[in-house]
Scaffold this active site. Structure first.
Site, short mmCIF file in Angstrom:
data_model
loop_
_atom_site.label_atom_id
_atom_site.label_comp_id
_atom_site.label_asym_id
_atom_site.label_seq_id
_atom_site.Cartn_x
_atom_site.Cartn_y
_atom_site.Cartn_z
N PRO A 261 0.74 -1.25 0.00
CA PRO A 261 0.00 0.00 0.00
C PRO A 261 0.77 1.30 0.00
O PRO A 261 0.93 1.91 1.04
CB PRO A 261 -0.74 -0.09 1.32
CG PRO A 261 0.16 -0.89 2.21
CD PRO A 261 1.17 -1.55 1.34
N GLU A 262 1.20 1.80 -1.09
CA GLU A 262 1.54 3.22 -1.16
C GLU A 262 0.41 3.85 -1.95
O GLU A 262 -0.54 3.17 -2.32
CB GLU A 262 2.91 3.43 -1.83
CG GLU A 262 4.05 2.79 -1.04
CD GLU A 262 5.43 3.09 -1.61
OE1 GLU A 262 5.66 4.22 -2.07
OE2 GLU A 262 6.28 2.19 -1.60
#
Length: 281
Positions: free
Chosen positions: A2-3
């Site tokens: 998750p970026e």
DNA sequence: CCGCGATCCTGGGGGC
DNA sequence: TGCCCCCAGGATCGCG
């Protein structure tokens, strides 16, 4: 996974199954993820219509018809899958049977949205939708890297006097919101800046390059559906493919794509940094 | 103010 | 096959 680009990909996958739909039922299979679920979590969202699936930095922000905002963070291993007969791509099974499936949203329209998170660094929270700016993680948060506010001039002001390495400065969500370890490494390589360089010591013209490359790498990654590391799959099971476009991340010892000298790996504030000592000054 | 390490968790991969 | 150690896309907190 998750970026920012991965969270944006998840947002786009969830929207068709959830936006404009009522949350019929929520199943929380434990009392906490990283943090305890908020008081009366289920009762506060069941029956409400999800009017908008939004995103701020790495947070999903779902606005509900009852005035609450459902805020969700994926941590390191959080993932959503959509199951059932919905428009668009989806899993054709019932869903919710995998190890670490912690939350199931049953939506009007028949979709079952399942949150899975092995490490449980993710969390869910509720906050008044009309005062999101007072939600602690959002207060003081920097601009989105793909917003007009983010520019070389902005970085120049934000970095002024900072004696911290530029790698750490870019990971600081209060400087720019949504970058993580991968895209910071990529943007620094693309702009030819050493991750060890002190933020406040970077010339203005280099900061213009940096701002451009940050924006470009994030936009390219969103177009590619994010990066797939380990066995991450997006909401419909499809893989992001930006990992094939990594130029420096996770390439320790391999030849630099520009000068062929081996890529170096160092540890900065506990995180791996990949860079080329020759190309990044 | 700043860097650093530890911490919250589980799982995968490599070395032996 | 098993065990042990290291590593992992995040973010916070306490310490020096």
């Amino acid at each position: 996974m998750p970026e920012l680009p991965e969270v944006e990909t998840v947002r786009r996958g969830l929207a068709p199954a959830m936006e404009g739909k009522r949350i019929l039922r929520v199943e929380t299979r434990r009392k906490d993820l990283r943090f305890p679920f908020p008081e009366n979590f289920n009762q506060r969202i069941e029956g409400a219509k999800l009017t908008l699936m939004g995103r701020r930095a790495k947070y999903l922000v779902a606005e509900l018809s009852n005035g609450e905002a459902l805020i969700m963070h994926l941590g390191m291993t959080g993932r959503f899958t959509v199951h059932g007969k919905t428009s668009g791509r989806f899993h054709h099974d019932a869903g919710g049977d995998e190890k670490h499936d912690h939350v199931v949203f049953e939506m009007q329209g028949g979709a079952r949205v399942v949150f899975n998170d092995a490490r449980r660094f993710g969390f869910m929270d509720l906050w008044p939708a009309d005062s999101l700016e007072t939600y602690a993680p959002f207060a003081g948060m920097g601009p989105e890297p793909i917003s007009n506010e983010f520019s070389g001039a902005y970085l120049h002001a934000a970095f002024k006097g900072k004696k911290t390495p530029v790698k750490s400065a870019l990971l600081d969500q209060n400087v720019v919101a949504g970058l993580g370890n991968i895209y910071v490494c990529e943007a620094l390589f693309r702009s030819g800046i050493s991750p060890k360089k002190l933020a406040g010591a970077i010339r203005r013209d280099k900061l213009e390059f940096l701002a451009v490359e940050v924006r470009k790498v994030i936009e390219e990654a969103i177009l590619a559906g994010g990066s797939t590391i380990s066995d991450y799959k997006s909401t419909g099971g499809e893989l992001g493919y930006f990992q094939h476009a990594f130029r420096i991340y996770d390439r320790e010892g391999e030849p630099c794509l520009a000068c062929e000298r081996p890529v170096k790996r160092i540890v900065q504030s506990g995180r791996s940094t990949f860079y080329c000592a020759a190309c990044q000054k």
